[in-house]
Scaffold this motif. Structure first.
Motif, mmCIF file in Angstrom:
data_model
loop_
_atom_site.group_PDB
_atom_site.id
_atom_site.type_symbol
_atom_site.label_atom_id
_atom_site.label_comp_id
_atom_site.label_asym_id
_atom_site.label_seq_id
_atom_site.Cartn_x
_atom_site.Cartn_y
_atom_site.Cartn_z
ATOM 1 N N LYS B 131 0.820 -1.223 0.000
ATOM 2 C CA LYS B 131 0.000 0.000 0.000
ATOM 3 C C LYS B 131 0.854 1.275 0.000
ATOM 4 C CE LYS B 131 -3.901 -2.405 0.660
ATOM 5 N NZ LYS B 131 -4.206 -3.059 -0.611
ATOM 6 N N ALA B 132 2.111 1.145 -0.385
ATOM 7 C CA ALA B 132 2.978 2.331 -0.486
ATOM 8 C C ALA B 132 2.840 2.919 -1.888
ATOM 9 C CB ALA B 132 4.425 1.946 -0.216
ATOM 10 N N LEU B 133 2.802 4.242 -1.935
ATOM 11 C CA LEU B 133 2.665 4.932 -3.223
ATOM 12 C C LEU B 133 3.935 4.737 -4.051
ATOM 13 C CD1 LEU B 133 0.853 6.923 -4.919
ATOM 14 C CD2 LEU B 133 2.146 8.782 -3.843
ATOM 15 N N VAL B 134 3.757 4.327 -5.293
ATOM 16 C CA VAL B 134 4.893 4.128 -6.206
ATOM 17 C C VAL B 134 4.971 5.292 -7.198
ATOM 18 C CG1 VAL B 134 5.868 2.624 -7.996
ATOM 19 C CG2 VAL B 134 4.748 1.628 -5.987
ATOM 20 N N CYS B 135 3.810 5.651 -7.735
ATOM 21 C CA CYS B 135 3.787 6.647 -8.807
ATOM 22 C C CYS B 135 2.417 7.318 -8.865
ATOM 23 C CB CYS B 135 4.058 5.928 -10.138
ATOM 24 S SG CYS B 135 3.911 6.958 -11.609
ATOM 25 N N THR B 136 2.417 8.598 -9.199
ATOM 26 C CA THR B 136 1.167 9.285 -9.519
ATOM 27 C C THR B 136 1.222 9.680 -10.987
ATOM 28 O OG1 THR B 136 1.092 10.179 -7.275
ATOM 29 C CG2 THR B 136 -0.379 11.188 -8.893
ATOM 30 N N ALA B 137 0.226 9.236 -11.735
ATOM 31 C CA ALA B 137 0.142 9.584 -13.161
ATOM 32 C C ALA B 137 -0.973 10.611 -13.323
ATOM 33 C CB ALA B 137 -0.146 8.339 -13.988
ATOM 34 N N ILE B 138 -0.642 11.704 -13.982
ATOM 35 C CA ILE B 138 -1.606 12.792 -14.156
ATOM 36 C C ILE B 138 -1.800 12.995 -15.651
ATOM 37 C CG2 ILE B 138 -2.077 15.235 -13.656
ATOM 38 C CD1 ILE B 138 0.345 14.585 -11.449
ATOM 39 N N SER B 139 -3.049 12.942 -16.066
ATOM 40 C CA SER B 139 -3.315 12.947 -17.499
ATOM 41 C C SER B 139 -4.468 13.879 -17.820
ATOM 42 C CB SER B 139 -3.688 11.519 -17.912
ATOM 43 O OG SER B 139 -3.807 11.428 -19.300
ATOM 44 N N THR B 140 -4.320 14.679 -18.847
ATOM 45 C CA THR B 140 -5.431 15.512 -19.311
ATOM 46 C C THR B 140 -5.864 15.050 -20.696
ATOM 47 O OG1 THR B 140 -4.647 17.400 -18.049
ATOM 48 C CG2 THR B 140 -6.202 17.867 -19.823
ATOM 49 N N LEU B 141 -7.150 14.764 -20.803
ATOM 50 C CA LEU B 141 -7.717 14.402 -22.100
ATOM 51 C C LEU B 141 -8.550 15.569 -22.604
ATOM 52 C CD1 LEU B 141 -8.988 10.734 -21.475
ATOM 53 C CD2 LEU B 141 -6.746 11.497 -22.294
ATOM 54 N N ILE B 142 -8.501 15.774 -23.903
ATOM 55 C CA ILE B 142 -9.315 16.809 -24.530
ATOM 56 C C ILE B 142 -10.386 16.098 -25.352
ATOM 57 C CG2 ILE B 142 -9.288 18.753 -26.154
ATOM 58 C CD1 ILE B 142 -6.272 19.051 -25.361
ATOM 59 N N VAL B 143 -11.634 16.449 -25.086
ATOM 60 C CA VAL B 143 -12.737 15.823 -25.805
ATOM 61 C C VAL B 143 -13.346 16.885 -26.715
ATOM 62 C CG1 VAL B 143 -14.807 14.401 -25.598
ATOM 63 C CG2 VAL B 143 -13.173 14.484 -23.704
ATOM 64 N N ARG B 144 -13.255 16.630 -28.011
ATOM 65 C CA ARG B 144 -13.833 17.576 -28.975
ATOM 66 C C ARG B 144 -15.347 17.413 -28.996
ATOM 67 N NH1 ARG B 144 -11.832 15.799 -34.272
ATOM 68 N NH2 ARG B 144 -11.579 13.812 -33.245
ATOM 69 N N GLY B 145 -16.067 18.538 -28.978
ATOM 70 C CA GLY B 145 -17.522 18.479 -29.005
ATOM 71 C C GLY B 145 -18.031 18.127 -30.393
ATOM 72 N N GLU B 146 -19.339 17.875 -30.485
ATOM 73 C CA GLU B 146 -19.956 17.601 -31.792
ATOM 74 C C GLU B 146 -19.867 18.855 -32.650
ATOM 75 O OE1 GLU B 146 -21.531 14.684 -32.552
ATOM 76 O OE2 GLU B 146 -21.441 13.746 -30.569
ATOM 77 N N GLU B 147 -19.636 18.637 -33.971
ATOM 78 C CA GLU B 147 -19.580 19.814 -34.854
ATOM 79 C C GLU B 147 -20.973 20.390 -35.065
ATOM 80 O OE1 GLU B 147 -16.765 17.516 -36.785
ATOM 81 O OE2 GLU B 147 -15.983 18.388 -34.928
#
Lengths: 140, 147
Positions: B131-147
């Motif tokens: 239960k020890a923290l190994v890594c934090t991954a931070i990710s941003t996704l961009i979602v394009r809206g409907e045209e």
């Protein structure tokens, strides 16, 4: 500890530069290794149907190969404590020619107190920088 | 548009992922690593690790599994065919080592809807069997809206 003596480093110093050829084979291999099977990375017809010029490389593949320049320099991938980037431009991978990335690493910050440095990476695809603010923190 | 109400939402921990030597080698090969610590046990042990270690971006394999639960969440309402990767960060307490059994907990750090785009940032915390923290991954996704 590594073989690198922090006192001998200067901000702006180039730590290495390397060329990587990404082919369609590289993309399929990365898809399998990473589990990202989005078809934009191996099917031209699908890529075009969503408005792309053709098959593009995984951003994470570009990120993964670029950091090797910092890893080669420090010698131990476990010394990378923090690595971040923005994905600014796409890398379209030609079916015959592939795509060549040229990665250069430079010292951007030296933290003698914690024996750490920040290396900034530039990844060029032709004339275009494809990663933004690619920064690697390395423990020496 | 991504549902802004999922901001702050935490998803249940994923099932343990056992990191195999061959998986690390396969991944290291795919990202064009030539570093012996990614491939050979003896040099990895000489460097002080129990076994071969993973390249710095390997945690994406674990992050991918966590993300799958969010993409399948009807409340979040993310259209995967319109997703592009905006940015990514990995903060490592220690490298991932072959033999690690990793679980991950994902939370939605922020949702921003701007014009015709949604930007959604996730934090994936990756823990070992102790239960020890190994890594934090931070990710941003961009979602394009409907045209």
């Amino acid at each position: 500890m590594t073989h690198i003596n922090i006192a001998g480093l200067e901000v702006g110093q180039v730590i290495g530069s390397k060329e990587f050829l990404l082919t369609r084979d590289s993309l399929v291999r990365y898809a399998g290794a990473s589990g990202d099977f989005n078809p934009i990375h191996y099917r031209d017809d699908f890529a075009k149907s969503v408005g792309l010029p053709g098959v593009i490389a995984h951003g994470m593949l570009t990120m993964g190969v670029s950091v090797q320049v910092a890893v080669d320099w420090v010698g131990d991938p476990g010394k990378v404590s923090d690595y971040s980037t923005r994905f600014t431009k796409m890398v379209d991978v030609d079916a015959e020619e592939g795509a060549v990335l040229v990665v250069t690493g430079k010292i951007a910050e030296i933290d003698t107190e914690n024996n750490e440095v920040r290396v900034d990476l530039t990844t060029m695809f032709g004339e275009v920088a494809v990663l933004g603010k690619a920064q690697v923190r390395v423990r020496l | 548009m991504v549902n802004p109400n999922v901001e702050g939402k935490q998803y249940p921990a994923t099932e343990a992922y056992l990191v195999g030597r061959e998986k690390i080698r396969e991944f290291a090969h795919a990202v064009k690593s030539s570093n012996p610590l990614n491939f050979d046990v003896l040099p990895a042990q000489a460097a002080g690790y129990e076994d071969i270690i993973a390249p710095p971006t390997f945690a994406v394999v674990i992050q991918e599994r966590s993300l799958a639960t969010v993409l399948a969440d009807p409340e979040a309402d993310i259209d995967f065919s319109r997703v592009v990767h905006g940015d990514q960060r990995f903060v490592h307490v220690r490298p991932i080592v072959a033999g690690d059994e990793l679980t991950s907990v994902l939370s939605v750090a922020s949702v921003k809807n701007v014009a015709n785009l949604s930007m959604i940032t996730f934090n994936t915390e990756i823990f070992d069997a102790k239960k020890a923290l190994v890594c934090t991954a931070i990710s941003t996704l961009i979602v394009r809206g409907e045209e």
